[in-house]
Design a protein around this motif. Sequence first.
Motif, mmCIF file in Angstrom:
data_model
loop_
_atom_site.group_PDB
_atom_site.id
_atom_site.type_symbol
_atom_site.label_atom_id
_atom_site.label_comp_id
_atom_site.label_asym_id
_atom_site.label_seq_id
_atom_site.Cartn_x
_atom_site.Cartn_y
_atom_site.Cartn_z
ATOM 1 N N ASP A 1 45.090 33.763 45.733
ATOM 2 C CA ASP A 1 45.297 34.753 45.249
ATOM 3 C C ASP A 1 45.447 36.138 45.238
ATOM 4 O O ASP A 1 46.238 36.755 44.259
ATOM 5 C CB ASP A 1 44.013 34.749 43.952
ATOM 6 C CG ASP A 1 43.994 33.765 42.989
ATOM 7 O OD1 ASP A 1 44.456 32.956 42.286
ATOM 8 O OD2 ASP A 1 42.572 33.879 43.247
ATOM 9 N N GLU B 1 41.160 28.259 46.081
ATOM 10 C CA GLU B 1 42.640 29.228 45.416
ATOM 11 C C GLU B 1 42.250 30.374 46.575
ATOM 12 O O GLU B 1 42.170 31.043 46.861
ATOM 13 C CB GLU B 1 42.000 29.709 44.492
ATOM 14 C CG GLU B 1 41.670 27.816 43.231
ATOM 15 C CD GLU B 1 41.635 29.087 42.005
ATOM 16 O OE1 GLU B 1 40.429 29.774 41.563
ATOM 17 O OE2 GLU B 1 40.638 27.826 40.961
ATOM 18 N N GLY C 1 48.826 31.803 45.243
ATOM 19 C CA GLY C 1 49.145 31.759 43.685
ATOM 20 C C GLY C 1 48.899 29.908 43.562
ATOM 21 O O GLY C 1 48.929 29.402 42.796
#
Length: 137
Positions: free
Chosen positions: A49, A47, A88
Motif C-alpha cells: 500500500d 499487499e 497498489g
Amino acid sequence: MVDTLALLFPHVAVSGALTVRVAVSYLPEQSAPDQSRWFWSYHIRIENDGEGTVQLLERYWKIIDGRGNIHEVRGQGVVGEMPVVTPGESYDYVSGCPLDTPAGAMSGHYIFVDEDGARVIAEIPEFSLLSPLERDA
C-alpha cells in the motif's frame, strides 16, 4: 458491509505500507495421524500500500509444534521466487507445513528491499495449525 478479505484471510499483520494476510487449511488427504503426520497449507497475500516498489529477499518462520518445540526456518525468497511488489499490487503464494503433532503455530517475518536499497521488515501474523482433533477438543 462484509469484509471479504477478512473472511478469506483471517490473520493479518500490517508493517508500515506492507500488509501480510494468511489463510490456513488442514489437509486430511496429506495427513496420516496413525503415523504422527499432520499437514497444513497456508495461503499468503502480501499487499503493498506504499508509494514505492519492494522486492522480497528473505523469509523467517518460527514454527512451534504441539509439544512446544521451536523450529526456525530461514531462506531466500518464497516458493523459489523473490517477487517484486509494486505500489497498489499484491503477491500471493501457497505453501505447506508438516508437523508430527496434531497442533502447532507459525509466525515470522519477511525481509524486503525498497527502491533505495533499504531493508524493510514485514511481520507475518501468528496463526494456529489445528487438526480436526484439536478443533473439536
